[in-house]
Each structure stands twice: as C-alpha cells, then as structure tokens.
Design a protein around this motif. Structure first.
Motif, PDB file in Angstrom:
ATOM      1  N   GLU A   1       7.065  21.873  35.339  1.00 23.44           N
ATOM      2  CA  GLU A   1       7.610  21.534  36.653  1.00 23.44           C
ATOM      3  C   GLU A   1       6.485  21.258  37.645  1.00 23.44           C
ATOM      4  O   GLU A   1       6.520  20.267  38.389  1.00 23.44           O
ATOM      5  N   ASP A   2       5.467  22.114  37.649  1.00 21.35           N
ATOM      6  CA  ASP A   2       4.328  21.908  38.543  1.00 21.35           C
ATOM      7  C   ASP A   2       3.589  20.618  38.209  1.00 21.35           C
ATOM      8  O   ASP A   2       3.146  19.891  39.104  1.00 21.35           O
ATOM      9  N   ALA A   3       3.455  20.320  36.921  1.00 26.87           N
ATOM     10  CA  ALA A   3       2.770  19.093  36.504  1.00 26.87           C
ATOM     11  C   ALA A   3       3.553  17.862  36.956  1.00 26.87           C
ATOM     12  O   ALA A   3       2.970  16.902  37.467  1.00 26.87           O
ATOM     13  N   ALA A   4       4.862  17.879  36.793  1.00 26.06           N
ATOM     14  CA  ALA A   4       5.690  16.755  37.235  1.00 26.06           C
ATOM     15  C   ALA A   4       5.593  16.573  38.748  1.00 26.06           C
ATOM     16  O   ALA A   4       5.465  15.446  39.246  1.00 26.06           O
ATOM     17  N   ASP A   5       5.636  17.680  39.489  1.00 30.19           N
ATOM     18  CA  ASP A   5       5.500  17.600  40.946  1.00 30.19           C
ATOM     19  C   ASP A   5       4.156  17.015  41.347  1.00 30.19           C
ATOM     20  O   ASP A   5       4.067  16.187  42.258  1.00 30.19           O
ATOM     21  N   LYS A   6       3.091  17.440  40.659  1.00 29.37           N
ATOM     22  CA  LYS A   6       1.750  16.961  40.979  1.00 29.37           C
ATOM     23  C   LYS A   6       1.620  15.468  40.674  1.00 29.37           C
ATOM     24  O   LYS A   6       1.039  14.712  41.457  1.00 29.37           O
ATOM     25  N   ILE A   7       2.172  15.031  39.548  1.00 31.09           N
ATOM     26  CA  ILE A   7       2.123  13.608  39.207  1.00 31.09           C
ATOM     27  C   ILE A   7       2.855  12.791  40.260  1.00 31.09           C
ATOM     28  O   ILE A   7       2.348  11.751  40.711  1.00 31.09           O
TER      29      ILE A   7
END
Length: 66
Positions: free
Chosen positions: A37-43
């Motif tokens: 979830e954090d990776a998707a938000d960062k992308i």
C-alpha cells in the motif's frame, strides 16, 4: 507518508528475507499489505509530481519561445 528511501530499504529487507530489519509492522501477513500500500501511494505521488514538473517545464519553454 513513508520516505522513499525508507520504503526502498524495507522492500529490499523483505526481498532478502530479513524481515526483522523492516520498518513496517512485521511478524504477520499485514506487513506485506502495508508495504504494498505504501509503495503504491509513493508511486502515485511520484507520478503526479513528474506530471506537475512536465507542465511547469512546458509553460516555461512557452514563455522562453515567446
């Protein structure tokens, strides 16, 4: 929001199997969900930032060419 460097370090730690070095909620299945979830938000954040920069550059080029 998680810092990009921290997120990358956590992803690398999980990839290498060193989950105890990860900064997320380790020890259960929610850990990977949290990291994804954090990776998707960062992308999404970085894509939006790049789009804003592209618009700013285009506007500045237009001003220079005018």
């Amino acid at each position: 929001m998680v810092k990009t460097t921290d997120l990358v370090a956590d992803l690398r730690a999980c990839l290498s199997g060193e989950c105890s070095a990860c900064g997320h909620e380790c020890g259960n299945a929610d850990c990977l969900d949290s990291i994804m979830e954090d990776a998707a938000d960062k992308i999404e954040e970085l894509v939006e930032r790049c789009a804003r920069y592209a618009e700013e550059i285009a506007a500045l080029r237009g001003e220079v060419n005018a």
